[in-house]
Design a protein around this motif. Sequence first.
Motif, mmCIF file in Angstrom:
data_model
loop_
_atom_site.group_PDB
_atom_site.id
_atom_site.type_symbol
_atom_site.label_atom_id
_atom_site.label_comp_id
_atom_site.label_asym_id
_atom_site.label_seq_id
_atom_site.Cartn_x
_atom_site.Cartn_y
_atom_site.Cartn_z
ATOM 1 N N HIS A 115 0.705 -1.095 0.016
ATOM 2 C CA HIS A 115 0.306 -0.100 0.226
ATOM 3 C C HIS A 115 0.694 1.018 0.115
ATOM 4 N N LEU A 116 0.289 2.471 -0.471
ATOM 5 C CA LEU A 116 0.998 3.256 -0.702
ATOM 6 C C LEU A 116 2.634 3.986 -1.160
ATOM 7 N N ALA A 117 2.625 2.373 -2.119
ATOM 8 C CA ALA A 117 4.254 2.479 -2.967
ATOM 9 C C ALA A 117 3.609 3.470 -3.764
ATOM 10 N N THR A 118 3.469 4.511 -4.245
ATOM 11 C CA THR A 118 3.800 5.362 -5.065
ATOM 12 C C THR A 118 2.966 7.263 -4.889
ATOM 13 N N TRP A 119 4.351 7.992 -5.026
ATOM 14 C CA TRP A 119 3.115 9.565 -4.763
ATOM 15 C C TRP A 119 1.723 9.360 -5.706
ATOM 16 N N HIS A 120 1.394 8.719 -6.313
ATOM 17 C CA HIS A 120 -0.462 8.584 -6.829
ATOM 18 C C HIS A 120 -0.592 7.941 -5.282
ATOM 19 N N GLY A 121 -0.525 6.847 -4.984
ATOM 20 C CA GLY A 121 -1.308 6.803 -3.602
ATOM 21 C C GLY A 121 -1.581 7.901 -2.692
ATOM 22 N N TRP A 122 0.044 8.355 -2.468
ATOM 23 C CA TRP A 122 -0.931 9.239 -1.590
ATOM 24 C C TRP A 122 -0.761 10.178 -1.690
ATOM 25 N N ALA A 123 -0.732 10.476 -2.632
ATOM 26 C CA ALA A 123 -1.976 11.911 -3.318
ATOM 27 C C ALA A 123 -3.536 11.463 -3.132
ATOM 28 N N GLY A 124 -3.712 10.107 -4.487
ATOM 29 C CA GLY A 124 -5.131 10.238 -3.486
ATOM 30 C C GLY A 124 -5.241 10.153 -1.827
ATOM 31 N N LEU A 125 -4.746 9.627 -1.336
ATOM 32 C CA LEU A 125 -4.903 9.028 -0.131
ATOM 33 C C LEU A 125 -5.255 11.272 0.770
ATOM 34 N N LEU A 126 -4.219 11.779 0.663
ATOM 35 C CA LEU A 126 -4.398 12.675 0.870
ATOM 36 C C LEU A 126 -5.590 13.547 0.088
ATOM 37 N N LEU A 174 -5.611 11.988 -10.116
ATOM 38 C CA LEU A 174 -5.711 11.842 -11.442
ATOM 39 C C LEU A 174 -3.983 11.848 -12.352
ATOM 40 N N LEU A 175 -3.713 13.035 -11.861
ATOM 41 C CA LEU A 175 -2.699 12.983 -13.281
ATOM 42 C C LEU A 175 -1.314 11.529 -12.805
ATOM 43 N N LEU A 176 -1.027 11.902 -11.453
ATOM 44 C CA LEU A 176 -0.604 10.935 -10.823
ATOM 45 C C LEU A 176 -1.008 9.331 -11.910
ATOM 46 N N GLY A 177 -1.972 8.972 -11.187
ATOM 47 C CA GLY A 177 -2.328 8.017 -11.847
ATOM 48 C C GLY A 177 -2.487 7.792 -13.140
ATOM 49 N N MET A 178 -2.223 8.216 -14.189
ATOM 50 C CA MET A 178 -2.672 8.675 -15.805
ATOM 51 C C MET A 178 -1.400 7.975 -16.016
ATOM 52 N N CYS A 179 -0.111 8.043 -14.271
ATOM 53 C CA CYS A 179 0.970 7.891 -14.855
ATOM 54 C C CYS A 179 1.603 6.246 -15.077
ATOM 55 N N SER A 180 0.340 5.787 -13.960
ATOM 56 C CA SER A 180 0.438 4.089 -13.773
ATOM 57 C C SER A 180 0.931 3.182 -14.606
ATOM 58 N N LEU A 181 1.086 1.753 -14.857
ATOM 59 C CA LEU A 181 1.097 1.173 -15.676
ATOM 60 C C LEU A 181 -0.390 0.227 -16.875
ATOM 61 N N TRP A 182 -1.302 0.854 -15.971
ATOM 62 C CA TRP A 182 -2.594 0.594 -16.456
ATOM 63 C C TRP A 182 -2.932 1.572 -17.634
ATOM 64 N N PHE A 183 -2.911 2.634 -16.854
ATOM 65 C CA PHE A 183 -2.846 3.682 -18.074
ATOM 66 C C PHE A 183 -2.209 4.308 -19.152
ATOM 67 N N THR A 184 -1.106 3.843 -18.628
ATOM 68 C CA THR A 184 -0.320 4.048 -20.500
ATOM 69 C C THR A 184 -0.013 3.064 -20.948
ATOM 70 N N THR A 185 -0.301 1.910 -20.696
ATOM 71 C CA THR A 185 -1.072 0.401 -21.915
ATOM 72 C C THR A 185 -1.873 0.859 -22.451
ATOM 73 N N THR A 186 -2.953 1.429 -21.423
ATOM 74 C CA THR A 186 -3.652 1.793 -22.353
ATOM 75 C C THR A 186 -4.738 2.754 -23.353
ATOM 76 N N LEU A 187 -3.259 3.823 -22.898
ATOM 77 C CA LEU A 187 -3.476 5.238 -23.695
ATOM 78 C C LEU A 187 -2.148 5.295 -24.115
ATOM 79 N N VAL A 188 -1.762 5.315 -25.850
ATOM 80 C CA VAL A 188 -0.653 5.269 -25.693
ATOM 81 C C VAL A 188 -0.366 6.898 -26.338
ATOM 82 N N GLY A 189 0.817 6.707 -27.229
ATOM 83 C CA GLY A 189 0.931 8.255 -27.831
ATOM 84 C C GLY A 189 0.337 9.662 -28.018
ATOM 85 N N GLY A 190 -0.103 10.010 -28.812
ATOM 86 C CA GLY A 190 -0.732 11.576 -28.418
ATOM 87 C C GLY A 190 -2.224 11.605 -27.842
ATOM 88 N N THR A 191 -2.918 9.902 -28.008
ATOM 89 C CA THR A 191 -4.125 9.777 -26.524
ATOM 90 C C THR A 191 -4.397 10.598 -25.165
#
Length: 222
Positions: A115-126, A174-191
């Motif tokens: 748990h809370l292993a990423t900046w996204h996790g900490w930002a989300g909790l806060l 939300l921005l940090l979440g978009m840097c996660s592996l799930w999001f970066t493999t789901t949306l690529v390139g300009g999208t």
Amino acid sequence: MALTVETESRIYRGLRTASGAAAHLVALGFTVVVAVLARPGSSLFSWHPVLMSLAFSFLMTEALLVFSPESSLFRSFSRKGRARCHWALQLLALLCALLGLGLIVYNKEQHGKAHLATWHGWAGLLSVLWTGLQCTGGLVLLYPKLLPRWPLAKLKLYHATSGLVGYLLGSTSLLLGMCSLWFTTTLVGGTWYLAALCPILTSLVVMNQVSNAYLYRKRIQP
């Protein structure tokens, strides 16, 4: 030929109205896109991005724009009516955020992940904790007799300032979440970059409308 003060004022109000309308559409569009990508119900994790984008992109954006004279969807309501709409939207955002947080915690437990292993996790909790405090503070504004010794104007100023900070925290999450592996493999390139612009755009619009339509007015009042 130089523009008159009245013409400049009309142009400025027009730009604020257009940017507010764009914020409504972008907030809704971003939430719908995340829901389509996540396919809620396909997995336990799939509900997390949907609920968090619903909370911090759509509901919270609408809650903060309630008081905008140019962009509010509730302009015909009384001030008291808009305040109650604002609190209801914030409460719905908090409930979605709490559910989204609870589901991702449970999902990590199920898969043995830290748990809370990423900046996204900490930002989300806060962000979730801050939203909870904001909703609690909103009760004081709905029922000012709870703190009779505090001037209502100052309470509103503090609440608006704190709410804007909380909104920016949510957008950062939300921005940090978009840097996660799930999001970066789901949306690529300009999208991906187009999606990343969504919380940035809504944040800029909300900052402008709240600071100009509310914070500035409160600051100049005696």
